[in-house]
Design an enzyme around this catalytic site. Sequence first.
Site, PDB file in Angstrom:
ATOM      1  N   LYS A   1       0.846  -1.201   0.000  1.00  0.00           N
ATOM      2  CA  LYS A   1       0.000   0.000   0.000  1.00  0.00           C
ATOM      3  C   LYS A   1       0.881   1.251   0.000  1.00  0.00           C
ATOM      4  CE  LYS A   1      -3.738  -2.463   2.286  1.00  0.00           C
ATOM      5  NZ  LYS A   1      -4.402  -2.832   3.542  1.00  0.00           N
TER       6      LYS A   1
ATOM      7  N   ASP B   1     -11.142   2.980   4.563  1.00  0.00           N
ATOM      8  CA  ASP B   1     -11.565   1.584   4.388  1.00  0.00           C
ATOM      9  C   ASP B   1     -13.092   1.453   4.422  1.00  0.00           C
ATOM     10  OD1 ASP B   1      -9.406  -0.113   3.877  1.00  0.00           O
ATOM     11  OD2 ASP B   1      -8.769  -0.090   5.974  1.00  0.00           O
TER      12      ASP B   1
ATOM     13  N   GLN C   1      -4.339  -1.749   9.849  1.00  0.00           N
ATOM     14  CA  GLN C   1      -4.185  -3.049   9.182  1.00  0.00           C
ATOM     15  C   GLN C   1      -4.737  -4.162  10.068  1.00  0.00           C
ATOM     16  OE1 GLN C   1      -3.032  -3.525   5.966  1.00  0.00           O
ATOM     17  NE2 GLN C   1      -3.735  -5.614   6.294  1.00  0.00           N
TER      18      GLN C   1
END
Length: 299
Positions: free
Chosen positions: A54, A127, A98
């Site tokens: 990422k 997200d 994460q």
Amino acid sequence: MPATRLDGKKIALEIRAEVAKAVEQFVAEGNAPPKLAAVLVGEDPASQVYVRNKERACEKTGIASQLDRLPASTSPTELLERIDQLNRDPSVNGILVQLPLPQPTGDGPALDERAVLDAVDPIKDVDAFSPINVGLLMQGRPRFLPCTPHGIVQMLHRCNIATAAKHVVVVGRSEIVGKPMAMMLAQKDGSCGPETANATVTIAHSRTKNLKEICLSADILIAAVGRPEMIRGDMIQPGAVVVDVGINRVEDRLVGDVAFDEAAEVASAITPVPGGVGPLTIAMLLHNTLLAAKLQAAK
Ligand SMILES: NC(=O)c1ccc[n+]([C@@H]2O[C@H](COP(=O)([O-])OP(=O)(O)OC[C@H]3O[C@@H](n4cnc5c(N)ncnc54)[C@H](OP(=O)(O)O)[C@@H]3O)[C@@H](O)[C@H]2O)c1
């Protein structure tokens, strides 16, 4: 005739190039480059690889990134404090925690994933896990779309695979993939893309009876289960489109939730693993980070 391979990698590169151009434009208008802050707790090797990928993708797109590495011994209070600092830091536009969070090492309290994700400011929630953003999606007026389902919608759209009036079967009902996927495809007003709504959606899960029959009735079958090659060729309607979200490590290779070779004999189009849905997820994260920066600049 063997199925067309839906090349997620190629589509992801297209989307990334579009985001890079839009970032350039955003900066040319006098804004700082968008910035993504990733929080990585513990030493999980797969998570480290995901976060590194990422970061690299951000770099190539003109998006700044920062990584907070916290030890597995981090307490819930410490983690929530860190999230709060990132929420208040005006230079940070997007926050990504994460997952999975590590299990407690000693007698310490466990990190509560739900509480941590809820703590992220909804306007920085790239997200799209916060209840506010999930609620907005449910109501058909999304702010951020969750990255994996959004990537799939983009892929279907760009491959001219219409979903209106099609029967889509989503196998899996996770908060990250299955549920939002089903919701996006069932939207009436096309808020998630005019070509990719108005589907008739069935959600299947571990308690579903007659999974094979249900899958056989799918015009578009989306597998997000996490079980290697569980969807066999005889579960697929001839000519169906198959989207394989699964990423499963079997010995030293990655396999999807779909038995690819068998499925490719029956389907009209299918995503490979790797190189299918995975790259699209990262592309949509970049898209969301730019969107977050734009929303914050407009405030
Ligand atoms: N490509 C990407 O970017 C990406 C992104 C996210 C995830 N993934 C991969 O996608 C897969 C799914 O991830 P996830 O986070 O959605 O998984 P998850 O949270 O573990 O959810 C799995 C779902 O599959 C259902 N399921 C399990 N066994 C089943 C069975 N035998 N028959 C029917 N349904 C069954 C579960 O049902 P219950 O609800 O009844 O337990 C659950 O709803 C994993 O391999 C993951 O690594 C890939």
